[in-house]
Design a protein around this motif. Structure first.
Motif, short mmCIF file in Angstrom:
data_model
loop_
_atom_site.label_atom_id
_atom_site.label_comp_id
_atom_site.label_asym_id
_atom_site.label_seq_id
_atom_site.Cartn_x
_atom_site.Cartn_y
_atom_site.Cartn_z
N GLN A 22 0.81 -1.21 0.00
CA GLN A 22 0.00 0.00 0.00
C GLN A 22 0.85 1.27 0.00
OE1 GLN A 22 -2.86 -0.02 3.18
NE2 GLN A 22 -3.70 -1.99 2.65
N TYR A 23 2.01 1.19 0.65
CA TYR A 23 2.77 2.42 0.84
C TYR A 23 4.24 2.08 1.06
CZ TYR A 23 3.95 7.05 2.78
OH TYR A 23 4.49 8.30 3.01
N VAL A 24 5.13 2.91 0.51
CA VAL A 24 6.57 2.74 0.71
C VAL A 24 7.02 3.74 1.77
CG1 VAL A 24 8.85 2.83 -0.35
CG2 VAL A 24 6.90 1.99 -1.67
N ILE A 25 7.65 3.24 2.82
CA ILE A 25 8.09 4.08 3.93
C ILE A 25 9.59 4.33 3.81
CG2 ILE A 25 8.29 4.27 6.44
CD1 ILE A 25 5.90 2.43 6.69
N ARG A 26 9.95 5.61 3.66
CA ARG A 26 11.36 6.02 3.60
C ARG A 26 11.52 7.29 4.43
NH1 ARG A 26 14.39 6.57 -1.80
NH2 ARG A 26 16.09 6.49 -0.28
N PRO A 27 11.73 7.15 5.74
CA PRO A 27 11.83 8.35 6.58
C PRO A 27 13.02 9.25 6.24
CG PRO A 27 12.42 6.36 7.81
CD PRO A 27 11.88 5.91 6.50
N GLN A 28 14.15 8.65 5.80
CA GLN A 28 15.35 9.42 5.41
C GLN A 28 15.76 10.40 6.51
OE1 GLN A 28 13.86 10.78 1.49
NE2 GLN A 28 15.51 9.57 0.60
N THR A 29 15.77 9.91 7.71
CA THR A 29 16.20 10.73 8.84
C THR A 29 17.60 10.32 9.26
OG1 THR A 29 15.27 9.17 10.44
CG2 THR A 29 13.82 10.94 9.65
N ALA A 30 18.20 11.15 10.13
CA ALA A 30 19.54 10.84 10.62
C ALA A 30 19.54 9.53 11.40
CB ALA A 30 20.05 11.98 11.49
N ALA A 80 4.68 -1.07 3.45
CA ALA A 80 3.56 -1.22 4.37
C ALA A 80 2.32 -1.71 3.65
CB ALA A 80 3.26 0.12 5.06
N GLY A 81 1.53 -2.48 4.37
CA GLY A 81 0.28 -2.99 3.81
C GLY A 81 -0.34 -4.00 4.75
N GLN A 82 -1.36 -4.67 4.26
CA GLN A 82 -2.04 -5.70 5.04
C GLN A 82 -1.83 -7.06 4.39
OE1 GLN A 82 -6.40 -5.90 4.97
NE2 GLN A 82 -6.39 -6.14 7.19
N ILE A 83 -1.46 -8.03 5.21
CA ILE A 83 -1.36 -9.41 4.71
C ILE A 83 -2.79 -9.91 4.52
CG2 ILE A 83 -0.46 -11.72 5.13
CD1 ILE A 83 1.53 -10.49 7.09
N SER A 120 -1.69 -5.84 9.68
CA SER A 120 -1.05 -4.79 8.90
C SER A 120 0.39 -4.66 9.38
CB SER A 120 -1.79 -3.47 9.08
OG SER A 120 -3.10 -3.55 8.52
N VAL A 121 1.34 -4.76 8.47
CA VAL A 121 2.76 -4.81 8.83
C VAL A 121 3.57 -3.99 7.84
CG1 VAL A 121 2.54 -7.10 9.87
CG2 VAL A 121 3.19 -6.89 7.45
N THR A 122 4.84 -3.83 8.19
CA THR A 122 5.82 -3.27 7.27
C THR A 122 6.87 -4.35 6.99
OG1 THR A 122 5.52 -1.03 8.14
CG2 THR A 122 7.53 -1.46 6.89
N VAL A 123 7.10 -4.62 5.72
CA VAL A 123 8.03 -5.66 5.31
C VAL A 123 9.35 -5.01 4.88
CG1 VAL A 123 8.47 -7.51 3.64
CG2 VAL A 123 6.18 -7.20 4.58
N LEU A 124 10.46 -5.54 5.41
CA LEU A 124 11.80 -5.10 5.02
C LEU A 124 12.45 -6.20 4.19
CD1 LEU A 124 12.97 -3.70 8.48
CD2 LEU A 124 11.76 -2.49 6.68
N LEU A 125 13.13 -5.81 3.11
CA LEU A 125 13.73 -6.77 2.20
C LEU A 125 15.25 -6.67 2.24
CD1 LEU A 125 11.32 -6.36 -0.85
CD2 LEU A 125 11.21 -8.06 0.99
#
Length: 457
Positions: free
Chosen positions: A242-250, A259-262, A302-307
């Motif tokens: 559903q959504y790509v999370i890239r905070p790009q913070t220090a 992010a999305g729902q299984i 609903s989870v966030t998957v890291l690859l």
């Protein structure tokens, strides 16, 4: 904190969270007493607030009725109250100590078949009402067919108005036998027949004193005890992004999560997965659920998957275990219910929304339309699908999609057709043809679609 379902039956938040949830839909022909059944169910289970009941009593008195018309508890639109019919799908939420319920009260008119499709699309049980005086009629068969088409696992036949046939067991037995035989032939897996009088309250919440020959459950008892499985972990895993999370913070300079729902199955850290439609393979390096790292996640979380690898993934892509990844296709053959007043024709350019992905598509064929009033007779190659029509369609999409058969997954096997000009929803689709065994041999002559720049694929 308490959640009150009625003046005499408050349930605590803890009790509500401990109960299971059943989504069910009701359907019945005009004047079969469907809204009265729903009203009786809500009233007798003490799921009606005092002010709601007082409003119904006032409205009933204003119509010259001596007793409260319980049908008004569900017929909320002014046009519905004035005409005494159900027009739109009415959703009601109530609970008992044993289970929580989401009820979709759907219209009975033929011209509102699309509304029943909407209400029953997420239902795990359908209650089909029959007037004991009329028996199984065309609309009853239509509702059974829609329930079978949508893969509703449990169907209840509620034979209503038994008080008007002197609570005669032979009348009930004949109707139950006819309906059960028809529904079973369509592939409905479980059918339960219950004789009731919604107006008098017989066998709705309390057992009837007039039908001692019936030893089965009341409607509410069956709703409370029917097995409902929300365990989707045994199905192949599907994770639409559903959504790509890239905070790009220090603090998290290199974080990239999806992010999305299984929607089915389960995912584990270390699983080899394929990203569709690109086909790139990688492994799951992490799973975040509610801000916490976990080793395993399952539907419907609903989870966030890291690859592990820096793979190009965006909204609309699907992540699935490589061993059970769905096949990609640009040619979709499906059963559809047309929802809009504007007809659907061969050559129509539409948008197809499947999970979180929307692509361009062209209607290549309308192989047949199903006549539910004639025992699933098929009209080959109709000129168009009008509102409420159900039939087969062949679509060609601009991009490949990971579409499962609807028989395997109601979530990843369904889609919507949308008007690209104004975003109007036109058609609800289910991949596959559950009634294909009933149709006669069809000529598969392909109709050529109109070619246009950006739509010729």
């Amino acid at each position: 904190m308490t959640a009150t379902t009625g003046p005499d039956s408050p349930l605590t938040a803890e009790q509500l969270s401990a109960t299971t949830l059943l989504r069910f839909a009701t359907a019945g022909s005009v004047d079969d007493g469907k809204s009265t059944l729903v009203g009786r169910l809500l009233h007798d289970s003490k799921s009606v607030l005092t002010d709601q009941l007082e409003a119904v009593e006032r409205a009933s008195l204003g119509r010259g009725q001596d007793a409260p018309d319980l049908a008004l508890l569900t017929d909320g639109l002014r046009a519905e109250r004035e005409q005494g019919i159900t027009i739109d799908v009415a959703y009601r939420y109530f609970a008992t100590a044993r289970r929580r319920f989401i009820l979709a009260d759907t219209p009975g008119h033929v011209e509102y078949t699309r509304n029943m499709v909407t209400g029953a699309s997420t239902a795990e049980l359908a209650v089909v009402l029959v007037d004991a005086r009329n028996g199984v009629i065309e609309q009853t068969r239509r509702h059974a067919a829609v329930a079978a088409l949508l893969r509703v696992p449990h169907v209840v036949l509620a034979v209503n108005k038994m008080d008007l046939v002197d609570y005669a067991e032979p009348v009930f037995a004949a109707i139950a036998e006819e309906f059960t035989s028809y529904a079973a032939s369509l592939g409905v897996p479980e059918i339960t027949a219950i004789p009731i009088s919604a107006l008098a309250g017989d066998n709705v919440v309390e057992p009837s004193a007039h039908m001692d020959w019936y030893g089965g459950p009341t409607v509410l008892e069956h709703l409370e005890t029917v097995p409902v499985s929300h365990d989707l972990t045994g199905c192949p895993a599907r994770f639409p992004v559903q959504y790509v999370i890239r905070p790009q913070t220090a603090e998290h300079p290199d974080y990239r999560g999806y992010a999305g729902q299984i929607v089915s199955g389960l995912l584990r850290v270390g699983d080899e997965v394929t990203v569709l439609p690109s086909g790139r393979t990688t492994t799951i390096s992490g799973l975040d659920a509610l801000g916490q790292a976990v080793d395993t996640a399952w539907a419907p979380q609903s989870v966030t998957v890291l690859l592990t690898d820096d793979v190009d993934v965006s909204r609309g892509d699907m992540i699935a275990p490589t061993a059970t990844a769905p096949a990609l296709t640009q040619d979709i053959r499906a059963t559809v219910c047309h929802l809009h007043e504007r007809p659907l024709r061969v050559g129509e350019r539409v948008l197809l929304k499947h999970t979180t992905r929307t692509v361009k598509a062209i209607v290549k064929e309308l192989p047949y339309r199903i006549d539910l009033s004639a025992g699933l007779a098929h009209e080959n190659a109709p000129a168009e699908f009008a509102a409420n029509d159900i039939g087969a369609v062949v679509l060609r999409t601009a991009e490949p999609l990971p579409v499962d058969a609807y028989a395997d997954s109601r979530l990843t096997g369904s889609f919507l057709l949308i008007d690209p000009a104004d975003g109007t929803t036109l058609t609800a689709g289910m991949a596959g043809e559950p009634f294909a065994a009933h149709k006669e041999h069809l000529d598969q002559a392909a109709d050529s679609a109109a070619e246009d720049e950006g739509w010729d694929f």
